[in-house]
Every structure is written in structure tokens, then in C-alpha cells.
Design a protein around this motif. Sequence first.
Motif, PDB file in Angstrom:
ATOM      1  N   ARG A  53       0.676  -1.155   0.145  1.00  0.00           N
ATOM      2  CA  ARG A  53      -0.064  -0.116   0.025  1.00  0.00           C
ATOM      3  C   ARG A  53       1.008   1.372  -0.019  1.00  0.00           C
ATOM      4  NH1 ARG A  53      -2.984  -2.935   3.600  1.00  0.00           N
ATOM      5  NH2 ARG A  53      -2.096  -2.104   5.420  1.00  0.00           N
ATOM      6  N   LYS A  54       1.797   1.337   0.562  1.00  0.00           N
ATOM      7  CA  LYS A  54       3.049   2.400   1.014  1.00  0.00           C
ATOM      8  C   LYS A  54       3.369   2.560  -0.366  1.00  0.00           C
ATOM      9  CE  LYS A  54       6.675   4.094   3.637  1.00  0.00           C
ATOM     10  NZ  LYS A  54       7.542   3.825   4.714  1.00  0.00           N
ATOM     11  N   ALA A  55       3.904   1.497  -1.099  1.00  0.00           N
ATOM     12  CA  ALA A  55       4.465   1.891  -2.327  1.00  0.00           C
ATOM     13  C   ALA A  55       3.561   2.274  -3.451  1.00  0.00           C
ATOM     14  CB  ALA A  55       4.987   0.523  -2.978  1.00  0.00           C
ATOM     15  N   THR A  56       2.236   1.886  -3.493  1.00  0.00           N
ATOM     16  CA  THR A  56       1.403   2.362  -4.459  1.00  0.00           C
ATOM     17  C   THR A  56       0.606   3.475  -4.080  1.00  0.00           C
ATOM     18  OG1 THR A  56      -0.124   0.729  -3.807  1.00  0.00           O
ATOM     19  CG2 THR A  56       1.214   0.043  -5.409  1.00  0.00           C
ATOM     20  N   ARG A  57       0.567   4.041  -2.912  1.00  0.00           N
ATOM     21  CA  ARG A  57      -0.262   4.999  -2.490  1.00  0.00           C
ATOM     22  C   ARG A  57      -0.054   6.279  -3.273  1.00  0.00           C
ATOM     23  NH1 ARG A  57       0.885   5.830   3.223  1.00  0.00           N
ATOM     24  NH2 ARG A  57       0.039   3.848   3.369  1.00  0.00           N
ATOM     25  N   ASN A  58       0.877   6.897  -3.305  1.00  0.00           N
ATOM     26  CA  ASN A  58       1.258   8.245  -3.789  1.00  0.00           C
ATOM     27  C   ASN A  58       1.489   8.048  -5.133  1.00  0.00           C
ATOM     28  OD1 ASN A  58       1.237   9.231  -1.115  1.00  0.00           O
ATOM     29  ND2 ASN A  58       3.196   8.756  -0.977  1.00  0.00           N
ATOM     30  N   ARG A  59       1.076   7.135  -5.919  1.00  0.00           N
ATOM     31  CA  ARG A  59       1.281   6.958  -7.394  1.00  0.00           C
ATOM     32  C   ARG A  59      -0.161   7.365  -7.917  1.00  0.00           C
ATOM     33  NH1 ARG A  59       5.205   5.083  -5.087  1.00  0.00           N
ATOM     34  NH2 ARG A  59       7.273   4.511  -6.006  1.00  0.00           N
ATOM     35  N   GLY A  60      -0.102   8.310  -8.914  1.00  0.00           N
ATOM     36  CA  GLY A  60      -1.716   8.574  -9.420  1.00  0.00           C
ATOM     37  C   GLY A  60      -1.976   7.671 -10.614  1.00  0.00           C
ATOM     38  N   HIS A  61      -1.125   7.393 -11.373  1.00  0.00           N
ATOM     39  CA  HIS A  61      -1.568   6.548 -12.348  1.00  0.00           C
ATOM     40  C   HIS A  61      -0.142   5.875 -12.936  1.00  0.00           C
ATOM     41  CE1 HIS A  61      -0.452  10.328 -14.575  1.00  0.00           C
ATOM     42  NE2 HIS A  61      -0.131   9.552 -15.512  1.00  0.00           N
ATOM     43  N   PHE A  62      -0.449   4.782 -13.741  1.00  0.00           N
ATOM     44  CA  PHE A  62       0.722   4.067 -14.398  1.00  0.00           C
ATOM     45  C   PHE A  62       0.542   4.283 -15.889  1.00  0.00           C
ATOM     46  CE2 PHE A  62       0.062   2.219 -10.373  1.00  0.00           C
ATOM     47  CZ  PHE A  62       1.229   2.245  -9.772  1.00  0.00           C
ATOM     48  N   PRO A  63       1.620   4.501 -16.620  1.00  0.00           N
ATOM     49  CA  PRO A  63       1.744   4.596 -18.190  1.00  0.00           C
ATOM     50  C   PRO A  63       1.443   3.419 -18.814  1.00  0.00           C
ATOM     51  CG  PRO A  63       3.999   4.818 -17.313  1.00  0.00           C
ATOM     52  CD  PRO A  63       3.103   4.819 -15.944  1.00  0.00           C
TER      53      PRO A  63
END
Length: 133
Positions: free
Chosen positions: A74-84
Motif C-alpha cells: 500500500r505504501k509503495a502504491t499510495r502516492n502514485r496517481g496513475h501508471f503509463p
Amino acid sequence: MPALKAIYTAPTEAAAEQALDAFEASELGERYRAIVRTWRSAWPEFTPYLAFPPAIRTVVYSTNMVESINSRLRKATRNRGHFPSEQAALKVPYLAVCEQINPKARDANHVAAHWKEALNQFSLFFEDRLSIQ
């Protein structure tokens, strides 16, 4: 829970059944008959679990280890808005798990307890499904 630990940490099915019988005969077993009934009804689903090595069993019954891994993901993906791309979306959890298995020196105390031992057991028990490089 401590009274039930003897059941799910038993080395064999016979020892687990003996521990369940002992729990049923105890004061707690008399007081909480629904627990015994639940264990007895789920016994066929539970017994395959006893075939796993102790390190794998710990992963299964220890919510702390599972929650530690989930927290890191969760911590690793929390601050990522979207993925290309889909590959980018898979790379973040992959790197988070790699970091959990082989932490940097500063994070060595924050790794889930016994995770390397469990991973080794998983690789031996499920060698056809898991490859460690």
C-alpha cells in the motif's frame, strides 16, 4: 487463542486432533462449544494445512506478517496517481516485495519476521510454481 494454538501448530494430524480433544474437554471447550463445533466441521479443510512446513504455517496463521507485506505494498502504491503501462503498474509491487525480502541496512529491522525462512520453504515446497533468482 493461546488454547487453540496447540491445534494449528501441531506437527501431525493425530497430534492436532488430540489437541482439539483436549481443548474440548477443558473448561474453555465446555464454555465455548461453538468453537469446537466449528473446528470439527472445518476439519477436512484444515488437515491439508498440516502438511506444510512450520515456516509456511506461520505465514498462514500470522496476520502480522501478511499485514506487514500488505502495508508495504500500500505504501509503495499510495502516492502514485496513475501508471503509463501495465508493466509499470506491476513493477512497483514487484520492487516493493524485493525490498521486503532484501532490505537496505536502514530498513533491516522493519522486514516481516522470518520472511526469508518462509520464502525458502515456499521455494522448496512449491518449486514448480516459484523461482528465486
